[in-house]
Design an enzyme around this catalytic site. Sequence first.
Site, PDB file in Angstrom:
ATOM      1  N   ASP A 139     -24.490 -67.706  12.795  1.00  0.00           N
ATOM      2  CA  ASP A 139     -25.640 -66.776  12.009  1.00  0.00           C
ATOM      3  C   ASP A 139     -25.128 -65.375  11.802  1.00  0.00           C
ATOM      4  O   ASP A 139     -25.705 -64.532  10.996  1.00  0.00           O
ATOM      5  CB  ASP A 139     -26.915 -66.913  12.250  1.00  0.00           C
ATOM      6  CG  ASP A 139     -27.219 -68.055  12.386  1.00  0.00           C
ATOM      7  OD1 ASP A 139     -26.914 -69.032  11.823  1.00  0.00           O
ATOM      8  OD2 ASP A 139     -28.369 -68.740  13.358  1.00  0.00           O
ATOM      9  N   ARG A 183     -30.506 -69.032   9.523  1.00  0.00           N
ATOM     10  CA  ARG A 183     -31.779 -68.697   9.813  1.00  0.00           C
ATOM     11  C   ARG A 183     -32.487 -67.510   9.094  1.00  0.00           C
ATOM     12  O   ARG A 183     -32.347 -67.436   7.903  1.00  0.00           O
ATOM     13  CB  ARG A 183     -31.932 -68.731  11.488  1.00  0.00           C
ATOM     14  CG  ARG A 183     -31.649 -69.995  11.986  1.00  0.00           C
ATOM     15  CD  ARG A 183     -32.060 -69.951  13.659  1.00  0.00           C
ATOM     16  NE  ARG A 183     -33.305 -70.127  13.456  1.00  0.00           N
ATOM     17  CZ  ARG A 183     -34.028 -70.928  13.608  1.00  0.00           C
ATOM     18  NH1 ARG A 183     -33.872 -72.130  13.113  1.00  0.00           N
ATOM     19  NH2 ARG A 183     -35.552 -70.948  13.593  1.00  0.00           N
TER      20      ARG A 183
END
Length: 358
Positions: A139, A183
């Site tokens: 991420d 995310r």
Amino acid sequence: MRIAINTGGGDAPGLNAAIRAATLAALKRGWEVLGIKNGYGSIYTDEPFITLDEQAVQGITLQGGTILGTANRGNPFEMPYEKEDGEWGTKDVSDQLVNTFKEHEVDALIAIGGDGSMNIASKLIKKGLDIVGVPKTIDNDIYGCDVTLGFDTAISIATEAIDRITTTAESHHRLMVVEVMGRYAGWIALYSGIAASADVVLIPEIPFSYDSIVEKIKEREAKGRHYTMIVVAEGAKEQDGELVTKGKTVGQEVQLGGIADRVANKLSERTGKESRSVVLGHLQRGGSPSTYDRLISLRFGAAAIRCVQEHDFNKLVVLQDNQLKRIPITSIAEKMKSVSLESDTVQTARDIGICLGD
């Protein structure tokens, strides 16, 4: 000196390279190296540690995943357990972890993980453990670190997938919506979307409007381009809307997912065009790491051992301006690195005509 190494949270390409570098660098100094299986999971078993030697890490740099295993439900401060009534709850078993380290005379822990793992490390530091962190997450959202291990491979995989989907979108004159991980940060969507020449990129940092996307689709239709490629981060959401989730289990973060299907259906309703949605999911995590990820993972792992040798504990080894630096783990706890809307990357997207949904 006796050190332990663990990998926590989601797996990422480059983990094994970091394990190998840390192990070999420690062995070179005459230290003993132990591995913790499945996050912190093996700590609570009869065999809390395994031995890591040269043979154990031979040839693993090119391998995806992690030879130690990992877990995203292994927070020692919120360990899931089944109650007598059959319901599930969480309990704090961190003292047991600290005692196990003391009983086995472990001098330091190399914690390889993302923001969740660093939050755990920050709490364990306060309980007296000496820890050095290595930044791992596809991420790329660890505060204070320019690039995390696993990110380069993830965006390369996502870019290639979007490239492939673009050709079928063009052939069938469809709207194609590709959902990527990340995310609450839009790094994967932004980088892969720009690199793959997507027409629309939706990220968590910019809540989107369907009106803006529909306008982009109509603009393309007017130019004779009867397909549109849309890349959406799993954490993206509509203006004044809510995150799209799949639910939450005890001891685990909420699971994001489903935004691509929602966007595709809504755009079909608004435009009358046929649409398809594709979720890349764990394809972005798997497989052999890129050259760049192998290199920074090896650099991170070796640098962590130098921290231990210098007794510079409770630091996270980070990459800033392509230089390895050290920052306090406690200084980044509960923080996240989001995409800056003033960055040249965002401005590049706008300059070349990519719709960001606003």
